[in-house]
Design a protein around this motif. Sequence first.
Motif, PDB file in Angstrom:
ATOM      1  N   UNK A 159       5.432  21.398 -30.070  1.00  0.00           N
ATOM      2  CA  UNK A 159       5.606  20.974 -28.804  1.00  0.00           C
ATOM      3  C   UNK A 159       7.412  20.774 -28.847  1.00  0.00           C
ATOM      4  N   UNK A 160       7.783  20.434 -27.625  1.00  0.00           N
ATOM      5  CA  UNK A 160       9.331  20.281 -27.627  1.00  0.00           C
ATOM      6  C   UNK A 160       9.583  19.030 -27.744  1.00  0.00           C
ATOM      7  N   UNK A 161      10.945  18.856 -28.153  1.00  0.00           N
ATOM      8  CA  UNK A 161      11.391  17.427 -28.369  1.00  0.00           C
ATOM      9  C   UNK A 161      12.884  17.392 -27.937  1.00  0.00           C
ATOM     10  N   UNK A 162      13.362  16.177 -27.918  1.00  0.00           N
ATOM     11  CA  UNK A 162      14.852  15.972 -27.939  1.00  0.00           C
ATOM     12  C   UNK A 162      15.043  15.059 -28.972  1.00  0.00           C
ATOM     13  N   UNK A 163      16.465  15.310 -29.487  1.00  0.00           N
ATOM     14  CA  UNK A 163      17.079  14.463 -30.668  1.00  0.00           C
ATOM     15  C   UNK A 163      18.365  13.754 -30.199  1.00  0.00           C
ATOM     16  N   UNK A 164      18.619  12.915 -30.937  1.00  0.00           N
ATOM     17  CA  UNK A 164      19.730  12.163 -30.663  1.00  0.00           C
ATOM     18  C   UNK A 164      20.574  12.321 -32.365  1.00  0.00           C
ATOM     19  N   UNK A 165      22.228  12.596 -32.395  1.00  0.00           N
ATOM     20  CA  UNK A 165      22.614  12.499 -33.583  1.00  0.00           C
ATOM     21  C   UNK A 165      23.206  11.196 -33.772  1.00  0.00           C
ATOM     22  N   UNK A 166      22.911  10.575 -34.958  1.00  0.00           N
ATOM     23  CA  UNK A 166      23.380   9.325 -35.334  1.00  0.00           C
ATOM     24  C   UNK A 166      24.149   9.105 -36.229  1.00  0.00           C
ATOM     25  N   UNK A 167      24.266   9.962 -37.117  1.00  0.00           N
ATOM     26  CA  UNK A 167      25.401   9.906 -38.091  1.00  0.00           C
ATOM     27  C   UNK A 167      25.869  11.354 -38.690  1.00  0.00           C
ATOM     28  N   UNK A 168      27.301  11.532 -39.141  1.00  0.00           N
ATOM     29  CA  UNK A 168      27.675  12.577 -39.462  1.00  0.00           C
ATOM     30  C   UNK A 168      28.585  11.867 -40.962  1.00  0.00           C
ATOM     31  N   UNK A 169      28.371  12.833 -42.046  1.00  0.00           N
ATOM     32  CA  UNK A 169      29.115  12.445 -42.962  1.00  0.00           C
ATOM     33  C   UNK A 169      29.475  13.530 -44.082  1.00  0.00           C
ATOM     34  N   UNK A 170      30.190  13.295 -45.105  1.00  0.00           N
ATOM     35  CA  UNK A 170      30.661  14.008 -46.063  1.00  0.00           C
ATOM     36  C   UNK A 170      30.507  13.808 -47.363  1.00  0.00           C
ATOM     37  N   UNK A 171      29.853  14.432 -48.324  1.00  0.00           N
ATOM     38  CA  UNK A 171      29.776  13.762 -49.824  1.00  0.00           C
ATOM     39  C   UNK A 171      30.260  14.762 -50.819  1.00  0.00           C
ATOM     40  N   UNK A 172      31.451  14.198 -51.431  1.00  0.00           N
ATOM     41  CA  UNK A 172      32.242  14.946 -52.177  1.00  0.00           C
ATOM     42  C   UNK A 172      31.618  14.616 -53.760  1.00  0.00           C
ATOM     43  N   UNK A 173      31.967  15.396 -54.632  1.00  0.00           N
ATOM     44  CA  UNK A 173      31.630  15.363 -55.981  1.00  0.00           C
ATOM     45  C   UNK A 173      31.615  13.767 -56.521  1.00  0.00           C
ATOM     46  N   UNK A 174      30.809  13.246 -57.268  1.00  0.00           N
ATOM     47  CA  UNK A 174      30.852  12.075 -57.511  1.00  0.00           C
ATOM     48  C   UNK A 174      29.992  10.964 -56.834  1.00  0.00           C
ATOM     49  N   UNK A 175      29.571  11.332 -55.430  1.00  0.00           N
ATOM     50  CA  UNK A 175      28.969  10.475 -54.667  1.00  0.00           C
ATOM     51  C   UNK A 175      27.524  10.874 -54.494  1.00  0.00           C
ATOM     52  N   UNK A 176      26.563   9.940 -53.905  1.00  0.00           N
ATOM     53  CA  UNK A 176      25.284  10.084 -53.995  1.00  0.00           C
ATOM     54  C   UNK A 176      24.833   9.367 -52.769  1.00  0.00           C
ATOM     55  N   UNK A 177      23.239   9.829 -52.470  1.00  0.00           N
ATOM     56  CA  UNK A 177      22.865   9.229 -51.154  1.00  0.00           C
ATOM     57  C   UNK A 177      21.308   8.942 -51.387  1.00  0.00           C
ATOM     58  N   UNK A 178      20.650   8.300 -50.707  1.00  0.00           N
ATOM     59  CA  UNK A 178      19.165   8.103 -50.754  1.00  0.00           C
ATOM     60  C   UNK A 178      18.613   8.135 -49.542  1.00  0.00           C
ATOM     61  N   UNK A 179      17.569   8.586 -49.087  1.00  0.00           N
ATOM     62  CA  UNK A 179      16.809   8.688 -47.752  1.00  0.00           C
ATOM     63  C   UNK A 179      15.373   8.302 -47.905  1.00  0.00           C
ATOM     64  N   UNK A 180      14.916   7.592 -47.032  1.00  0.00           N
ATOM     65  CA  UNK A 180      13.379   7.295 -46.696  1.00  0.00           C
ATOM     66  C   UNK A 180      12.857   8.785 -46.310  1.00  0.00           C
ATOM     67  N   UNK A 181      11.602   8.664 -46.513  1.00  0.00           N
ATOM     68  CA  UNK A 181      10.730   9.931 -46.340  1.00  0.00           C
ATOM     69  C   UNK A 181      10.935  10.515 -44.918  1.00  0.00           C
ATOM     70  N   UNK A 182      10.988   9.563 -43.912  1.00  0.00           N
ATOM     71  CA  UNK A 182      10.711   9.939 -42.457  1.00  0.00           C
ATOM     72  C   UNK A 182      12.426  10.344 -41.925  1.00  0.00           C
ATOM     73  N   UNK A 183      13.425   9.832 -42.544  1.00  0.00           N
ATOM     74  CA  UNK A 183      14.724  10.131 -42.239  1.00  0.00           C
ATOM     75  C   UNK A 183      15.054  11.728 -41.853  1.00  0.00           C
ATOM     76  N   UNK A 184      15.266  11.939 -40.443  1.00  0.00           N
ATOM     77  CA  UNK A 184      15.967  13.493 -40.102  1.00  0.00           C
ATOM     78  C   UNK A 184      17.173  13.763 -40.377  1.00  0.00           C
TER      79      UNK A 184
END
Length: 247
Positions: A159-184
């Motif tokens: 079905x259809x949905x509507x989304x909201x942008x919550x964050x923008x970022x850039x990850x350069x060499x040497x950086x890291x991130x972790x995300x829970x399973x449900x994170x869009x």
Amino acid sequence: MGGRQVLAARRLLAGALDGELPEHELAAAARSAVTELGSPDRLLELIAELSSGEGNPEGCARLSYRHVLGFDKLLLIDGGPRHMLRAHVWHPGAGGIGAEDIHNHRSPLASYVVSGRLAMELYEVDEDADRMGAGGIPAARYEESLAERSADWVLKPAGPARLRLTHTGQYAAGSSYALPAHTLHRAWCDTDAPTVTLFLETGAERRRHTDVFTAAGPHPGAVAKVPLEVPDYLDALRELAERLRVL
């Protein structure tokens, strides 16, 4: 199974991830592990060893392919249901069939940027806009799962949905991130040269499907995965090792 670097990486991953950890602790442990393994010198030693045929090249080649999101996905260590360590090679301007898709995962993940730069956007479903039928970013929603008798992706319209942008970022060499399973989220190569990331998928209790949202038009009902042959897999690892040697 494997040489010194492969066995050391397996021990590190098992020690960090094989306990019964809550999701936020699992994601943090995965980020620490992938950061340690992703340092260019250590990763080069691991990739060079794997490219010589150590580890499990036949099994890893079967789960390595060009991903629909537009990057080369090379499985390095298969830890069964608890963890899988992969190298992702993102090519600038590579537009796969799902390059614009916003998605989540079956389990917590962590990623370390070895070279280049990755851009990322995070989203959430705008429940208010869904109810009102206005506002937000309109998208088609799918439930993505694996075919029963193959590793192909199966996309079921939800079905259809509507989304909201919550964050923008850039990850350069040497950086890291972790995300829970449900994170869009949506990620892409943000430079003119390829970006290399080390990606760690975790968790014994994985979701049966992921959520995929696209504003780029309807998806086919199934997308085939085309696994690499063992010689092509080893060649890809050797090419990756050459990239790492010049960092």
